[in-house]
Design a protein around this motif. Structure first.
Motif, PDB file in Angstrom:
ATOM      1  N   ASN A   1      24.951  62.100 -70.900  1.00 52.75           N
ATOM      2  CA  ASN A   1      25.136  61.349 -69.657  1.00 52.75           C
ATOM      3  C   ASN A   1      25.923  62.173 -68.628  1.00 52.75           C
ATOM      4  N   GLU A   2      26.974  62.809 -69.079  1.00 53.05           N
ATOM      5  CA  GLU A   2      27.847  63.511 -68.126  1.00 53.05           C
ATOM      6  C   GLU A   2      27.309  64.895 -67.758  1.00 53.05           C
ATOM      7  N   GLU A   3      26.879  65.652 -68.790  1.00 48.90           N
ATOM      8  CA  GLU A   3      26.463  67.040 -68.516  1.00 48.90           C
ATOM      9  C   GLU A   3      25.046  67.130 -67.938  1.00 48.90           C
ATOM     10  N   PHE A   4      24.142  66.310 -68.493  1.00 46.05           N
ATOM     11  CA  PHE A   4      22.754  66.385 -68.017  1.00 46.05           C
ATOM     12  C   PHE A   4      22.451  65.332 -66.950  1.00 46.05           C
ATOM     13  N   GLY A   5      23.412  64.447 -66.705  1.00 43.80           N
ATOM     14  CA  GLY A   5      23.226  63.426 -65.660  1.00 43.80           C
ATOM     15  C   GLY A   5      22.178  62.380 -66.001  1.00 43.80           C
ATOM     16  N   VAL A   6      21.944  62.150 -67.293  1.00 45.82           N
ATOM     17  CA  VAL A   6      20.922  61.175 -67.687  1.00 45.82           C
ATOM     18  C   VAL A   6      21.526  59.771 -67.714  1.00 45.82           C
ATOM     19  N   THR A   7      20.873  58.861 -67.019  1.00 44.76           N
ATOM     20  CA  THR A   7      21.285  57.463 -67.082  1.00 44.76           C
ATOM     21  C   THR A   7      20.838  56.901 -68.431  1.00 44.76           C
ATOM     22  N   LEU A   8      21.755  56.265 -69.147  1.00 40.71           N
ATOM     23  CA  LEU A   8      21.409  55.729 -70.458  1.00 40.71           C
ATOM     24  C   LEU A   8      21.455  54.202 -70.443  1.00 40.71           C
ATOM     25  N   PHE A   9      20.436  53.609 -71.041  1.00 40.43           N
ATOM     26  CA  PHE A   9      20.385  52.152 -71.214  1.00 40.43           C
ATOM     27  C   PHE A   9      20.186  51.975 -72.719  1.00 40.43           C
ATOM     28  N   VAL A  10      21.192  51.422 -73.377  1.00 44.08           N
ATOM     29  CA  VAL A  10      21.249  51.531 -74.840  1.00 44.08           C
ATOM     30  C   VAL A  10      21.260  50.163 -75.521  1.00 44.08           C
ATOM     31  N   ILE A  11      20.329  49.968 -76.436  1.00 48.61           N
ATOM     32  CA  ILE A  11      20.393  48.815 -77.332  1.00 48.61           C
ATOM     33  C   ILE A  11      21.186  49.256 -78.554  1.00 48.61           C
ATOM     34  N   GLU A  12      22.163  48.462 -78.964  1.00 51.26           N
ATOM     35  CA  GLU A  12      22.948  48.872 -80.126  1.00 51.26           C
ATOM     36  C   GLU A  12      23.509  47.648 -80.835  1.00 51.26           C
ATOM     37  N   HIS A  13      23.450  47.674 -82.155  1.00 49.52           N
ATOM     38  CA  HIS A  13      24.037  46.585 -82.943  1.00 49.52           C
ATOM     39  C   HIS A  13      25.455  46.909 -83.385  1.00 49.52           C
ATOM     40  N   ASN A  14      25.768  48.196 -83.385  1.00 46.26           N
ATOM     41  CA  ASN A  14      27.110  48.590 -83.798  1.00 46.26           C
ATOM     42  C   ASN A  14      28.057  48.358 -82.617  1.00 46.26           C
ATOM     43  N   MET A  15      28.879  47.292 -82.737  1.00 44.24           N
ATOM     44  CA  MET A  15      29.737  46.889 -81.612  1.00 44.24           C
ATOM     45  C   MET A  15      30.760  47.971 -81.257  1.00 44.24           C
ATOM     46  N   ARG A  16      31.255  48.664 -82.287  1.00 43.88           N
ATOM     47  CA  ARG A  16      32.235  49.715 -82.005  1.00 43.88           C
ATOM     48  C   ARG A  16      31.604  50.795 -81.116  1.00 43.88           C
ATOM     49  N   VAL A  17      30.360  51.113 -81.425  1.00 39.87           N
ATOM     50  CA  VAL A  17      29.667  52.158 -80.664  1.00 39.87           C
ATOM     51  C   VAL A  17      29.454  51.718 -79.227  1.00 39.87           C
ATOM     52  N   ILE A  18      28.897  50.540 -79.065  1.00 41.09           N
ATOM     53  CA  ILE A  18      28.507  50.133 -77.707  1.00 41.09           C
ATOM     54  C   ILE A  18      29.739  49.863 -76.834  1.00 41.09           C
ATOM     55  N   MET A  19      30.789  49.333 -77.448  1.00 38.44           N
ATOM     56  CA  MET A  19      32.005  49.081 -76.670  1.00 38.44           C
ATOM     57  C   MET A  19      32.650  50.396 -76.242  1.00 38.44           C
ATOM     58  N   ASN A  20      32.502  51.410 -77.089  1.00 35.89           N
ATOM     59  CA  ASN A  20      33.061  52.726 -76.798  1.00 35.89           C
ATOM     60  C   ASN A  20      32.230  53.463 -75.753  1.00 35.89           C
ATOM     61  N   LEU A  21      30.948  53.161 -75.754  1.00 40.59           N
ATOM     62  CA  LEU A  21      29.998  53.960 -74.975  1.00 40.59           C
ATOM     63  C   LEU A  21      29.759  53.415 -73.562  1.00 40.59           C
ATOM     64  N   ALA A  22      29.481  52.118 -73.488  1.00 44.26           N
ATOM     65  CA  ALA A  22      28.934  51.558 -72.246  1.00 44.26           C
ATOM     66  C   ALA A  22      30.025  51.155 -71.261  1.00 44.26           C
ATOM     67  N   GLU A  23      29.673  51.289 -69.986  1.00 43.67           N
ATOM     68  CA  GLU A  23      30.592  50.833 -68.946  1.00 43.67           C
ATOM     69  C   GLU A  23      30.292  49.385 -68.600  1.00 43.67           C
ATOM     70  N   GLU A  24      29.036  49.020 -68.766  1.00 38.58           N
ATOM     71  CA  GLU A  24      28.632  47.630 -68.503  1.00 38.58           C
ATOM     72  C   GLU A  24      27.687  47.206 -69.617  1.00 38.58           C
ATOM     73  N   ILE A  25      27.798  45.947 -70.035  1.00 33.94           N
ATOM     74  CA  ILE A  25      26.970  45.471 -71.143  1.00 33.94           C
ATOM     75  C   ILE A  25      26.280  44.173 -70.744  1.00 33.94           C
ATOM     76  N   HIS A  26      25.018  44.053 -71.126  1.00 30.84           N
ATOM     77  CA  HIS A  26      24.271  42.805 -70.926  1.00 30.84           C
ATOM     78  C   HIS A  26      23.965  42.220 -72.303  1.00 30.84           C
ATOM     79  N   VAL A  27      24.033  40.925 -72.387  1.00 35.07           N
ATOM     80  CA  VAL A  27      23.818  40.267 -73.679  1.00 35.07           C
ATOM     81  C   VAL A  27      22.603  39.351 -73.575  1.00 35.07           C
TER      82      VAL A  27
END
Lengths: 248, 344
Positions: A193-219
């Motif tokens: 995301n930071e180095e290559f400038g890729v926008t990421l939209f991520v589905i994830e079940h691991n809450m630790r991962v998604i809370m650590n990763l995403a700036e905004e979350i949709h449920v």
């Protein structure tokens, strides 16, 4: 406020009598990491499928960089720089890692002539560097089908990056990956995301991962958008807690 | 095998093929058939082995190529096609060609057949290649069957009675011409495929075989790659059909032009026997197939098809990846053993 790269507006999708997505509206800001969570069967993967053209939507609009894409075909959308990875890995199993990467170089037009060239030295360098980036350097000459599920996930991620997408939809990137490797993967997703400038939209079940990763979350829950907000807001939203733990 | 070893082996085989007519002058018909078999095995494998599209319908181009070259010989020989085909069986003596008429008709016909079928392949491919798996295979099988029926209903090409090729004039070494023309395209096609399979085009063909949906979702131009590969294959099948028809000297719509129970099956068997998805596999498969076919037809006549069937069963059971596949697997095992030995 960030520029919106993906605009999903009032999108509904049903299969026969089963409503998979109902009136969903989500904006994904450019250059950020956005999360999409929800219990199993809540319609997350269906929404991803609708965005990348895997199936037609029943109503609503999907715009990518301001362009309506809801009636475009999969390949056309991919050539715009919008890609997805899958829950179950999709790699070319009968080829080695390097060839998987070389195939994934971007094509942004219909002209076949460039296809009649052998890969350049730069292509090999880029393929090797991305395989190194995801930690698969030592496995690059093995048949992709012989890699473990987690390694195939990493390869699929590297293949997606090889395609130089502007936006990448990742469907459960950490599923099946050894827990000890997950922290490394989070770092790589952030780096992509930071180095290559890729926008990421991520589905994830691991809450630790998604809370650590995403700036905004949709449920999503039962095909509807239940809540949107920052990780903190989502974690403290009683509707989200109820959707995950049940209303008892 | 290392590159220099492969190059030497290729050179030896090429030299052998170049001198084969001098070594086996009494087997020119079998030798020219061998070139045709190598061509159709390579062209089929391009679709089935490299791209995962198992087609039974390539005999369509094989048969059309045959009709085009026969018609070209007649027309460029200065005769009217309708008169020629209606007179067949009773009045062939009136349709004698000079050597130059014959060769010009043959040369122009084979070029036309290949080019026309290339574009026909593009046209048909853009439609039929939207289907996948069993649906594609069954549809292409239907094309082959339908083509024979359509040919049976066209009087100008002899309808159900078939069509004779004009008799080769005295002094025209037909089988030598057919053999060397076959060999020329085998060499060119082999060089072309060796190059193509190392380009992005070849890589995308393999990607389509392994996971077409994935390839599409990565934005790869799968539809145009498939159509182009199909058209290239059609070009070669038409060329091979033109040679085959000339060798048989008579076109029967279902037995020679669109013979899906012989050529239509053999093209697949040869690729499977040799090793699908490899450049050498179809060549080796065609050579082995032709040798055993001739042996069985000579020494086991009456049981030849049973013997051929048994051979196929043995190869598929004991060499499921074909001869080249078994060879490659043996090489891998040997390398692993060598690596293990080096470590200890």
């Amino acid at each position: 406020m960030s520029e919106i790269i993906l605009e999903i507006k009032n999108v509904s999708k049903s299969y026969g009598g089963v409503i998979a997505n109902q009136n969903i509206s989500i904006n994904v800001p450019k250059g950020k990491i956005t999360g999409l969570i929800g219990p199993n069967g809540s319609g997350k993967s269906t929404l991803f499928g609708s965005v990348v053209g895997n199936h037609p939507i029943n109503s609503g609009t999907i715009k990518y960089k301001g362009k309506e894409i809801s009636h475009m075909r999969v390949g056309e959308i991919a050539r715009l720089g919008l890609l997805r990875t899958f829950q179950q890995t999709r790699i070319y199993g009968e080829m080695d890692g390097v060839k998987n990467m070389l195939i994934s170089r971007p094509i942004r037009h219909h002209n076949l002539m460039p296809s009649f060239h052998r890969p350049h030295k730069d292509d090999y360098e880029k393929a090797n560097s991305l395989l190194d980036f995801v930690g698969l350097s030592s496995k690059k000459h093995l048949l992709a089908g012989s890699l473990s599920f987690g390694q195939q996930k990493l390869l699929e991620f590297a293949m997606a990056l090889m395609n130089e997408p502007e936006m990448l939809l990742l469907d459960e990137p950490t599923a099946g990956i050894n827990p000890t490797l997950i922290n490394g993967l989070i770092d790589r997703l952030k780096a992509a995301n930071e180095e290559f400038g890729v926008t990421l939209f991520v589905i994830e079940h691991n809450m630790r991962v998604i809370m650590n990763l995403a700036e905004e979350i949709h449920v999503l829950a039962n095909g509807k958008l239940l809540s949107s907000g920052s990780p903190e807001e989502i974690q403290n939203d009683p509707r989200v807690i109820e959707a995950y733990l049940g209303g008892h | 095998m290392r590159t220099w070893q492969t190059n030497i082996a290729t050179l030896v085989i090429l030299v052998f093929f170049l001198v084969a007519p001098f070594l086996f002058p009494n087997n020119m018909s079998q030798l020219s058939d061998l070139m045709i078999f190598i061509l159709i095995a390579l062209a089929w494998d391009m679709l089935g082995g490299q791209m995962g599209y198992n087609s039974f319908g390539n005999v369509l181009f094989f048969g059309i190529g045959m009709y085009i070259v026969a018609s070209s010989e007649v027309i460029l020989g200065g005769f009217k096609l309708a008169e020629y085909t209606s007179a067949m069986g009773g009045n062939q003596g009136s349709f004698i060609l000079t050597p130059s008429q014959y060769l010009i008709g043959f040369g122009v016909g084979i070029a036309l057949a290949s080019i026309i079928n290339f574009f026909l392949g593009l046209l048909i491919g853009s439609q039929f290649l939207q289907m996948r798996g069993h649906y594609f295979a069954i549809t292409t099988l239907a094309i082959g069957v339908a083509a024979a029926e359509v040919a049976r209903s066209i009087p100008i090409i002899g309808a159900g009675s078939g069509m004779n090729f004009p008799q080769p004039p005295d002094g025209v070494p037909l089988f030598h011409i057919l053999y060397y023309m076959g060999l020329a395209l085998v060499v060119l096609f082999f060089i072309f495929l060796s190059w193509l399979y190392k380009t992005r085009f070849g890589f995308i063909m393999n990607a389509i075989r392994d996971d077409e949906d994935k390839a599409e979702s990565m934005g790869l131009p799968t539809a145009s790659i498939k159509s182009t590969a199909w058209a290239i294959s059609a070009f070669v099948f038409a060329y091979a059909g033109a040679l085959y028809g000339s060798a048989k000297n008579f076109i029967d719509p279902s037995e020679v032009a669109f013979p899906f129970t012989t050529i239509g099956v053999w093209m697949i068997l040869m690729a499977i026997m040799g090793g699908m998805g490899t450049i050498w596999g179809p060549i080796i498969g065609a050579i082995v197939f032709q040798i055993f076919k001739e042996l069985f037809w000579t020494y086991l006549f009456g049981w030849q098809r049973v013997a051929l069937g048994l051979l196929i069963v043995i190869i598929v059971v004991f060499f499921p990846d074909g001869i080249m596949g078994a060879f490659n697997n043996w090489k891998k095992r040997r390398n692993l053993q060598n690596t293990a030995k080096a470590k200890t």
